[in-house]
Design a protein around this motif. Structure first.
Motif, mmCIF file in Angstrom:
data_model
loop_
_atom_site.group_PDB
_atom_site.id
_atom_site.type_symbol
_atom_site.label_atom_id
_atom_site.label_comp_id
_atom_site.label_asym_id
_atom_site.label_seq_id
_atom_site.Cartn_x
_atom_site.Cartn_y
_atom_site.Cartn_z
ATOM 1 N N ALA A 142 -11.453 2.559 -3.621
ATOM 2 C CA ALA A 142 -10.074 2.270 -3.857
ATOM 3 C C ALA A 142 -9.128 3.606 -3.635
ATOM 4 N N GLU A 143 -9.782 4.493 -3.072
ATOM 5 C CA GLU A 143 -8.733 5.883 -3.098
ATOM 6 C C GLU A 143 -8.448 6.140 -1.621
ATOM 7 N N PRO A 144 -7.281 6.421 -1.442
ATOM 8 C CA PRO A 144 -6.955 6.660 0.009
ATOM 9 C C PRO A 144 -7.309 7.980 0.445
ATOM 10 N N VAL A 145 -7.913 8.193 1.430
ATOM 11 C CA VAL A 145 -8.560 9.604 2.027
ATOM 12 C C VAL A 145 -8.144 9.952 3.225
ATOM 13 N N LYS A 200 0.795 8.812 -2.520
ATOM 14 C CA LYS A 200 -0.089 9.326 -3.170
ATOM 15 C C LYS A 200 -1.158 10.348 -2.215
ATOM 16 N N LEU A 201 -1.327 9.999 -1.122
ATOM 17 C CA LEU A 201 -2.002 10.674 -0.104
ATOM 18 C C LEU A 201 -1.036 11.905 0.448
ATOM 19 N N PHE A 202 0.035 11.584 0.524
ATOM 20 C CA PHE A 202 1.106 12.505 1.160
ATOM 21 C C PHE A 202 1.632 13.710 -0.023
ATOM 22 N N ALA A 203 1.137 13.177 -1.356
ATOM 23 C CA ALA A 203 1.292 14.218 -2.175
ATOM 24 C C ALA A 203 0.041 15.265 -2.439
ATOM 25 N N THR A 211 0.947 -1.082 -0.006
ATOM 26 C CA THR A 211 -0.014 0.035 0.028
ATOM 27 C C THR A 211 0.702 1.197 -0.044
ATOM 28 N N VAL A 212 2.098 1.078 0.007
ATOM 29 C CA VAL A 212 2.952 2.337 0.014
ATOM 30 C C VAL A 212 2.673 3.276 -1.157
ATOM 31 N N SER A 213 2.488 2.773 -2.201
ATOM 32 C CA SER A 213 2.095 3.861 -3.321
ATOM 33 C C SER A 213 0.984 4.511 -2.913
ATOM 34 N N ASP A 214 -0.066 4.064 -2.393
ATOM 35 C CA ASP A 214 -1.220 5.016 -1.737
ATOM 36 C C ASP A 214 -1.005 6.039 -0.734
ATOM 37 N N PHE A 215 0.059 5.427 0.082
ATOM 38 C CA PHE A 215 0.467 6.456 1.254
ATOM 39 C C PHE A 215 1.290 7.499 0.475
#
Length: 179
Positions: free
Chosen positions: A73-76, A20-23, A14-18
């Motif tokens: 599917a969206e990290p929020v 993405k959220l931090f971007a 899940t690191v890519s979602d992390f």
């Protein structure tokens, strides 16, 4: 938001979602939730790119760092929750055995006001319990605090069964929830 949030630990999967959220605008990407984790050697380079590499290294090593909330599917949203022994200089209980710490939450501005913080806190408690924690410690502030607001507010933790356990510095309240 659908209301049917799911929560997943930040791992290699899940690191890519992390990231993405931090971007996202307003995210804690200046810190990458390393402020309380950094070792003395890591503190020497506390700029964002180094902090990013530090947290990504921990994730790659399988160290628990926290949970992502997903709407579909969206990290929020994000909550930093991990064994207290993986943090430094938090204050609070000195007994770190079976104690986990909740140190940070991030909800993008457009999603605030929908009760996500309470859901993040509950998910953090469930996650810590699942890994054998007997106590969840948090460090929220009063709403008028000029700093540490990312650690949450006292009233939200009180509503979720946390009890006061002292202060860590002049602003951060130490609060406990037995698991």
């Amino acid at each position: 938001m659908t209301g049917a949030l799911t929560f997943r630990p930040v791992t290699a999967e899940t690191v890519s979602d992390f990231e993405k959220l931090f971007a996202a605008k307003g995210s804690p990407n200046w810190c990458w939730c390393m402020a309380w984790r950094a070792t003395p050697a890591e503190i020497k380079d506390s700029k964002s790119p180094a902090r990013r590499e530090q947290i990504l290294g921990r994730i790659a090593d399988g160290v628990p760092v926290g949970l992502l909330a997903y709407d579909g599917a969206e990290p929020v949203a994000w909550v930093s929750v991990a064994p207290k022994s993986s943090f430094r200089n938090l204050g609070g209980t000195e007994d770190e055995d079976s104690v986990w710490s909740l140190t940070c939450m991030f909800v993008p501005r457009a999603r605030r006001g929908a009760g996500l913080s309470a859901r993040l806190i509950e998910a953090a408690a469930d996650y810590a319990r699942q890994y054998g924690a007997r106590l969840l410690e948090a460090y929220p502030v009063d709403p008028a605090s000029p700093s540490y607001r990312h650690m949450g507010f006292v009233a939200a933790f009180e509503r979720l069964g946390f009890t006061p356990a002292g202060m860590a510095g002049s602003r951060r309240h130490v609060m406990h929830r037995s698991l």
